[in-house]
Design a protein around this motif. Structure first.
Motif, short mmCIF file in Angstrom:
data_model
loop_
_atom_site.label_atom_id
_atom_site.label_comp_id
_atom_site.label_asym_id
_atom_site.label_seq_id
_atom_site.Cartn_x
_atom_site.Cartn_y
_atom_site.Cartn_z
N HIS A 57 0.87 -1.18 0.00
CA HIS A 57 0.00 0.00 0.00
C HIS A 57 0.91 1.24 0.00
O HIS A 57 1.70 1.43 0.93
CB HIS A 57 -0.92 -0.02 1.22
CG HIS A 57 -1.89 -1.16 1.19
ND1 HIS A 57 -2.23 -1.92 2.28
CD2 HIS A 57 -2.59 -1.68 0.13
CE1 HIS A 57 -3.11 -2.85 1.91
NE2 HIS A 57 -3.33 -2.73 0.62
N GLU A 60 1.85 3.68 2.94
CA GLU A 60 2.28 3.07 4.21
C GLU A 60 3.81 2.90 4.21
O GLU A 60 4.34 1.82 4.00
CB GLU A 60 1.57 1.72 4.39
CG GLU A 60 0.05 1.89 4.47
CD GLU A 60 -0.74 0.59 4.47
OE1 GLU A 60 -1.97 0.67 4.50
OE2 GLU A 60 -0.13 -0.50 4.41
N ARG A 104 -3.00 4.29 -1.52
CA ARG A 104 -3.04 2.89 -1.11
C ARG A 104 -2.92 1.94 -2.32
O ARG A 104 -2.12 1.01 -2.31
CB ARG A 104 -4.38 2.64 -0.40
CG ARG A 104 -4.59 1.22 0.05
CD ARG A 104 -5.96 1.09 0.73
NE ARG A 104 -6.24 -0.28 1.12
CZ ARG A 104 -5.87 -0.82 2.28
NH1 ARG A 104 -5.19 -0.13 3.15
NH2 ARG A 104 -6.16 -2.07 2.56
N HIS A 143 2.93 -3.46 6.81
CA HIS A 143 1.93 -2.43 6.51
C HIS A 143 1.97 -1.29 7.53
O HIS A 143 2.66 -1.37 8.53
CB HIS A 143 0.52 -3.04 6.53
CG HIS A 143 0.24 -3.95 5.39
ND1 HIS A 143 -0.49 -3.58 4.30
CD2 HIS A 143 0.63 -5.24 5.16
CE1 HIS A 143 -0.57 -4.59 3.44
NE2 HIS A 143 0.10 -5.62 3.94
N GLY A 144 1.16 -0.26 7.23
CA GLY A 144 0.93 0.82 8.19
C GLY A 144 -0.56 0.96 8.42
O GLY A 144 -1.35 0.69 7.52
ZN ZN Z 1 -1.65 -1.86 4.23
#
Ligand code: ZN
Length: 355
Positions: A57, A60, A104, A143-144
């Motif tokens: 994404h 992130e 994203r 991820h974030g």
């Molecule tokens: Zn993510």
């Protein structure tokens, strides 16, 4: 408010990689929709294989920055011992188009974490190609997460979150899943003094088109890492240190096979993430909404992150209002303390320049 650190476009990252990694370790594993190279790098010659990917994404970036930190550690000679035991394959930025645009999805507006089986996008094909060829024993899916999550109902902000992805709708615990749970508990225990009550767990409903669910189903232990919010750390510099520490702990317990000492029960006891926060609550606001005027309301604002001139701009947008909001603000203000009129015409998504 802006953050320069949150924006990590492919050009900037790739220059760093070329300094930190020997050219023979750096490979192009595919091209994005807009034909940007997707890099992978190989480190170590150990028998246990770990694949990790970040910035699937594009907005992130924190875990990608953590990877840079880890590469710096290796380059300075630290932590090299684990590379005797591990073979690492790292994809620092799986979605370069999304990273460049700070969004994203990829350039075709597809969420790559819903494309694991369909493989409609070149980025998904690149990751699956590496997975099939490298045949990892362990995967870190990096991820974030947004600022909205509490570690447990009305708990502290969820600064790091984890998930051992499901392999079916029944939530069966396979060997691969069990190991992921044990690794997560090892990481959580290591961080528990510095990050007390700020580690959350996702409730993972099974979806085979999510990469973690697919790879776990195929027998590779996969750990989902989510770099989240630390109070007032919108640059995510504090979170960055925690997530780097978490990744290194994960690698260490895999290298030494120490995770076997941790229990899956303890994983289930990690509090589940709960959507309990907004960025800002302003009290004492007079709201006009259509024909109605309501006094003494609390207004909830959530930042939208917008790429602006190589920085991320945080724009406070109207989310909702009420006399008693059942939600916590990372920041709260009295409208009389702010330099804005105390009467606001409410519209969802309207930007309120409060500072
Ligand atoms: Zn993510």
């Amino acid at each position: 408010m802006t953050s320069a650190n949150r924006y990590l476009p492919p050009n900037t990252l790739n220059k760093l990689l070329k300094v930190l990694v020997k050219s023979e370790s750096l490979l192009v594993i595919g091209k994005s929709v807009n034909l940007l190279p997707i890099y992978g790098l190989r480190l170590g010659n150990g028998p246990v294989k770990v694949l990790m990917w970040s910035q699937m994404h594009g907005n992130e970036s924190t875990t990608t920055r953590a990877i840079i930190g880890i590469l710096e550690e290796f380059k300075s000679g630290k932590a090299l011992k684990i590379l005797d035991q591990l073979s690492l394959f790292i994809i620092p930025q799986l979605n370069p188009d999304g990273s460049k645009a700070y969004r994203r999805c990829n350039a075709n507006d597809v969420d790559l974490n819903r494309d694991a089986v369909s493989l409609t996008q070149p980025e998904s094909v690149a990751l699956k190609g590496v997975f099939d060829e490298f045949k990892p024993h362990f995967c870190f899916n990096l991820h974030g997460q947004r600022t909205i999550f509490a570690a447990g109902k009305k708990g502290k902000p969820s600064t790091l979150s984890f998930l051992s992805p499901a392999v079916n709708h029944e939530g069966s615990i396979t060997q691969a899943r069990l190991k992921a749970m044990q690794i997560i508990v090892a990481i959580k225990n290591n961080l528990s003094t510095s990050l007390r009550n700020q580690i959350g767990r996702y409730d993972g409903a099974f979806n085979i088109n999510c990469v973690g669910d697919l790879f776990t189903s195929l027998g590779a232990t996969t750990v989902l890492f989510e770099a989240g919010h630390y109070p007032m750390d919108y640059d995510r510099d504090i979170t960055l240190n925690f997530v780097q520490d978490a990744i290194m702990t994960g690698l260490n317990v895999i290298a030494k096979e120490d995770y076997i000492h941790f229990s899956a029960n303890e994983y289930q006891q990690i509090p589940e993430n709960s959507k309990d926060y907004v960025d800002i609550i302003v009290h004492g606001v007079t709201i006009s909404d259509g024909n109605e005027t309501l006094k003494n309301q609390s207004l909830a604002l959530q930042y939208e992150e917008v790429l602006d001139n190589n920085k991320i701009l945080f724009q406070p947008k109207c989310l909702g209002y009420g006399r008693n909001l059942d939600i916590i603000g990372h920041q709260t203000f009295l409208i009389s303390d702010l330099n804005i009129p105390d009467s606001i015409e409410f519209k969802t998504g309207k930007i309120i320049e409060i500072f």
